[in-house]
Design an enzyme around this catalytic site. Structure first.
Site, PDB file in Angstrom:
ATOM      1  N   MET A 162       0.829  -1.194   0.000  1.00  0.00           N
ATOM      2  CA  MET A 162       0.000   0.000   0.000  1.00  0.00           C
ATOM      3  C   MET A 162       0.867   1.248   0.000  1.00  0.00           C
ATOM      4  O   MET A 162       2.087   1.170   0.026  1.00  0.00           O
ATOM      5  CB  MET A 162      -0.909   0.003   1.231  1.00  0.00           C
ATOM      6  N   CYS A 163       0.231   2.368   0.051  1.00  0.00           N
ATOM      7  CA  CYS A 163       0.932   3.636  -0.086  1.00  0.00           C
ATOM      8  C   CYS A 163       0.570   4.513   1.099  1.00  0.00           C
ATOM      9  O   CYS A 163      -0.198   4.118   1.962  1.00  0.00           O
ATOM     10  CB  CYS A 163       0.497   4.326  -1.370  1.00  0.00           C
ATOM     11  N   GLN A 164       1.142   5.688   1.139  1.00  0.00           N
ATOM     12  CA  GLN A 164       0.718   6.651   2.148  1.00  0.00           C
ATOM     13  C   GLN A 164       0.413   7.988   1.484  1.00  0.00           C
ATOM     14  O   GLN A 164       1.073   8.375   0.503  1.00  0.00           O
ATOM     15  CB  GLN A 164       1.782   6.806   3.235  1.00  0.00           C
TER      16      GLN A 164
ATOM     17  N   HIS B 222       2.390  11.795  -1.942  1.00  0.00           N
ATOM     18  CA  HIS B 222       2.140  10.344  -1.977  1.00  0.00           C
ATOM     19  C   HIS B 222       3.472   9.620  -1.972  1.00  0.00           C
ATOM     20  O   HIS B 222       4.401  10.018  -2.679  1.00  0.00           O
ATOM     21  CB  HIS B 222       1.382  10.026  -3.281  1.00  0.00           C
ATOM     22  N   ILE B 223       3.591   8.592  -1.161  1.00  0.00           N
ATOM     23  CA  ILE B 223       4.727   7.676  -1.299  1.00  0.00           C
ATOM     24  C   ILE B 223       4.172   6.302  -1.614  1.00  0.00           C
ATOM     25  O   ILE B 223       3.165   5.889  -1.063  1.00  0.00           O
ATOM     26  CB  ILE B 223       5.651   7.650  -0.054  1.00  0.00           C
TER      27      ILE B 223
END
Lengths: 268, 268
Positions: free
Chosen positions: B1-3, B77-78
């Site tokens: 997932m991402c953050q 976004h990462i």
């Protein structure tokens, strides 16, 4: 007016050397201090760096000068505002998506009474004649070819017809790329150089920097650099005759078409 | 997932402090090392920095951390890749233009079997479910409202209806902004904080950095920060209930609507 810089290569190449000289013209060795920008294609992706500050003192320009981003197609622009205030929304290059590809556009010149009807598919965010022309070009390309990208020859012919219309409104030097090809219109002033083996040393006009391209290239590399004014003082740049539209691909000029009456020189 | 990281303010504010903690999660204190990006609105213009490298070691991220860009709306976004290879064209946030404004979108989650018909007005360049969802959202917004941007209330209601459709396909945490408002969907995980007078000290979770906001703010400043996980360890962050769509403007939550059955908490 503004200055344009483009690069089209057959292998991903960094533009640090050329950008060093170009950057100096944005408020350093020249007066184009109303913002600057540069776009790099990496595959289908793009990185677009924009700064409404003069490039000569911009921290973002410093990053670009020292961070070697390898790209087959690059478009850069330093701005001397004619239409539209100094501000990020009026800073070139501009980016839009068409046919699932990003398109990048930068313009040098001034268009008068160019207010074509826009159908809403591409609307300018800023107030420049340049972004308006870009939106109109993409709108008309989509209108002609529908939802599917055309063959490159058909694309170039369509772009030629559209350029003929816009150029009636004034100076319309531009660089346009979708990551595959780079199209360059010499309306009044543009020159280029193709570097290929045997590579030699090059010295910048605007900074005392020399690079020996034979140290940093492979024998099959080919790089076309297009600029409003030559960037180096010990190489032979080719003036692109006023009224010529050029298609560059894989570091070479593929085709040229005239955009004003009169004889056109063939590409060197 | 991402953050995800978003900021919405009533005066242009730099995000250097929050970004320092967020950046560390991209390959430093956490595993989201498949690229990162950040978009800043400055008026109607946007600056979009993208890098397929981990943010913890990216030279572009270092620039962003030290170069105070003042903005009323920021989205970062990462990435931890789920769909689409690591590459620039799959790096969030994504940008398109609609109604003469840039729109910025970043997604955390994973959508399954989401392949709606696209009419060609917005086509993904990369291969992520995220960009496909973004293109579809904009297409449907244009379809509903035609060539003219709607009132914000109508826009929010339409976005709510569209979010209900997409969220059936899986996790759909997202941040979306057109420079005026920031819309945030908590599908599974998102929290936020609103900082306003009296301002206090804040300490990052992911780096030993403290800032005293009373030193760097004016009494009327108001800043909403939205993040997948709280960024500081000495402030009270509000969990945004799974299944809520939020409209932030001028640094405050304006309205919230439910996107799944069940009771919804009111914004704090």
């Amino acid at each position: 007016m503004c200055q344009l810089l483009g690069m089209n290569c057959n292998v991903p190449t960094d533009i640090c050397f050329s950008f060093s000289g170009f950057q100096a013209r944005g408020g350093g060795t020249d007066v184009h201090s109303d913002g600057w920008g540069i776009a790099f294609f990496e595959g289908k992706g793009t990185r677009l760096f924009l700064d409404p500050q003069p490039s000569a003192t911009s921290p973002v320009a410093e990053l670009v000068r020292h961070y070697p981003i390898r790209s087959k197609n690059v478009i850069a622009h330093i701005r001397k505002a004619t239409q539209g205030a100094v501000g990020l929304e009026n800073t070139h290059p501009f980016m839009r998506e068409l046919w699932g590809r990003y398109w990048i556009f930068a313009h040098n010149g001034n268009l008068l009474d160019f207010a074509p009807p826009l159908d809403g598919s591409f609307i300018p965010v800023g107030l420049t004649d340049s972004e308006r022309a870009f939106c109109w070009l993409l709108q008309e390309l989509r209108h002609r070819f529908g939802g599917q990208a055309p063959e490159r020859t058909d694309l170039f012919d369509a772009l030629h017809q559209l350029t003929l219309e816009v150029t009636q409104h004034g100076e319309f030097n531009f660089l346009l790329s979708n990551g595959d090809c780079l199209f360059a219109h010499a309306s009044t002033k543009l020159s280029h150089i193709v570097r290929q083996a045997p590579f030699a040393r090059a010295h910048l006009k605007d900074q005392d920097v020399t690079v020996d391209f034979s140290d940093v290239t492979s024998p099959n590399d080919r790089v076309a650099v297009i600029a409003t004014l030559p960037l180096t003082d010990n190489e032979t740049w080719t003036d692109m005759p006023p009224g010529t539209l050029w298609w560059f691909e894989e570091g070479a000029a593929v085709k040229t078409l005239p955009t004003r009456p009169g004889p056109i020189k063939k590409p060197a």
